[in-house]
Motif scaffolding. Sequence first.
Motif, short mmCIF file in Angstrom:
data_model
loop_
_atom_site.label_atom_id
_atom_site.label_comp_id
_atom_site.label_asym_id
_atom_site.label_seq_id
_atom_site.Cartn_x
_atom_site.Cartn_y
_atom_site.Cartn_z
N HIS A 1 34.54 42.14 44.35
CA HIS A 1 33.71 40.96 44.10
C HIS A 1 33.57 40.12 45.37
N ALA A 2 34.65 39.97 46.12
CA ALA A 2 34.60 39.18 47.36
C ALA A 2 33.71 39.83 48.40
N ALA A 3 33.65 41.17 48.39
CA ALA A 3 32.85 41.89 49.39
C ALA A 3 31.40 42.09 48.95
N TRP A 4 31.09 41.71 47.71
CA TRP A 4 29.77 41.98 47.13
C TRP A 4 29.26 40.69 46.47
N PRO A 5 28.61 39.81 47.22
CA PRO A 5 28.20 38.51 46.70
C PRO A 5 27.24 38.58 45.52
N ASP A 6 26.53 39.70 45.37
CA ASP A 6 25.57 39.80 44.27
C ASP A 6 26.24 40.21 42.95
N SER A 7 27.56 40.29 42.93
CA SER A 7 28.27 40.66 41.71
C SER A 7 28.80 39.43 40.98
N ARG A 8 29.01 39.60 39.68
CA ARG A 8 29.70 38.60 38.86
C ARG A 8 30.92 39.26 38.26
N ASP B 1 39.54 52.96 52.88
CA ASP B 1 38.86 51.69 52.53
C ASP B 1 37.34 51.81 52.53
N GLN B 2 36.82 53.01 52.34
CA GLN B 2 35.38 53.23 52.49
C GLN B 2 34.55 52.36 51.56
N LEU B 3 34.95 52.26 50.31
CA LEU B 3 34.10 51.57 49.34
C LEU B 3 34.03 50.07 49.60
N LEU B 4 35.07 49.50 50.15
CA LEU B 4 35.01 48.08 50.54
C LEU B 4 34.30 47.90 51.86
N ARG B 5 34.57 48.77 52.81
CA ARG B 5 33.94 48.64 54.14
C ARG B 5 32.42 48.79 54.06
N GLN B 6 31.94 49.57 53.08
CA GLN B 6 30.51 49.79 52.96
C GLN B 6 29.87 48.98 51.83
N ALA B 7 30.59 47.98 51.35
CA ALA B 7 30.06 47.15 50.26
C ALA B 7 28.80 46.40 50.67
N GLY C 1 25.21 43.05 40.09
CA GLY C 1 26.32 43.76 39.48
C GLY C 1 27.13 42.88 38.56
N ILE C 2 27.69 43.49 37.53
CA ILE C 2 28.62 42.82 36.62
C ILE C 2 29.89 43.65 36.60
N ILE C 3 31.01 43.01 36.90
CA ILE C 3 32.31 43.68 36.93
C ILE C 3 33.14 43.16 35.76
N VAL C 4 33.64 44.07 34.94
CA VAL C 4 34.50 43.73 33.81
C VAL C 4 35.87 44.37 34.06
N HIS C 5 36.91 43.56 33.98
CA HIS C 5 38.25 44.08 34.29
C HIS C 5 39.29 43.41 33.41
N GLY C 6 40.21 44.21 32.85
CA GLY C 6 41.29 43.65 32.04
C GLY C 6 42.35 43.00 32.92
N ARG C 7 42.80 41.83 32.48
CA ARG C 7 43.82 41.09 33.24
C ARG C 7 45.08 41.92 33.44
N TYR C 8 45.46 42.70 32.42
CA TYR C 8 46.73 43.44 32.46
C TYR C 8 46.50 44.94 32.58
N ASP C 9 45.55 45.31 33.40
CA ASP C 9 45.24 46.72 33.65
C ASP C 9 46.38 47.32 34.48
N LEU C 10 47.12 48.26 33.89
CA LEU C 10 48.24 48.89 34.58
C LEU C 10 47.82 50.10 35.40
N ILE C 11 46.66 50.66 35.12
CA ILE C 11 46.20 51.84 35.85
C ILE C 11 45.46 51.42 37.12
N CYS C 12 44.58 50.45 36.98
CA CYS C 12 43.81 49.92 38.11
C CYS C 12 44.00 48.40 38.14
#
Length: 318
Positions: free
Chosen positions: A279-286, A245-251, A259-270
């Motif tokens: 996004h929840a761990a990084w308030p400066d993101s959208r 959980d390193q990337l979330l723990r060190q967010a 930051g801007i996060i773009v993610h497909g609703r039906y992403d089967l890989i991620c």
Amino acid sequence: MSSDPLFPGIRPYRSQHLDVDAVHRLYVEECGHPGGLPVVFLHGGPGAGCDAWHRRFFDPKDWRVVLFDQRGCGRSTPHASLEDNTTWDLVADMERIREELGIQRWVLFGGSWGSTLALAYAQAHPQRVLGLILRGVFLCRDRDIGWFYREGANRLLPDHWQDFLAPLPPEERGDPVAAYYRRLTGADELGRMAAARAWSEWEGRAATLVPDPSVISHFRDPFLSLSLARVESHYFVHRAFLEPDQLLRQAHRLAGIPGIIVHGRYDLICPVDQALALHAAWPDSRLHIVPDAGHSAGEPGITAALVAAAREMAVRLS
């Protein structure tokens, strides 16, 4: 009038091969405006490499775009090498490239594994980061790797999963990553190539919401599939060289970085829960969830959202 949201194709104004250690030589290119806002494009995989169309997310009048092929893939050498190839080697390579190009701070633009690398770099060197644009967030936790290679995606694509398991004897199918890693690092060249094709094809078939023959064909390319399969299995069998959980723990280290996060609703890989957690761990993101897309940056909704994100970031940082 074209509906393609990407900018017209451009050629690099400078390219070079950079020796980063005694083993690895990286291909690095720059395009766009030499005096523009610096951005580094971080490709996926790990092991995929950059393509010419990756330059086209950025308005060449505004951006100084840096692209490089990570260790073991693309135009970097040696091809498909696993020696001295870890997340932290790649983070060090990024610092070497930044210093070589005389860049003080830059924007990180990465998708899938590229988002993982962007987060690892930004958390290690936050003072060097102007902003992040991330697509198809991959946190590389055990559960995230397990979703695609143990239990999860296999239930949505069971026929393709059977093809993925086919090269493995039944007694090894409980841990496909380890089983593939043994074959991809073994002495049997024909076995390596067959395993590489099956591994890479599984990813290509899952990459888009609607099956895209051109994407699947791209993943079947022998040169790409060998580096993708070898490097990915190497990273995943070693848990991406990250602590749990390193990337979330060190967010919290991303505080103040837009930051801007773009993610497909039906992403089967991620699956999209990874983007929500970040996004929840990084308030400066959208967070922008594209309602009719899967994982690939080439899907129309994802492409348009990434171009808009780059435009928004350029305005914000100008």
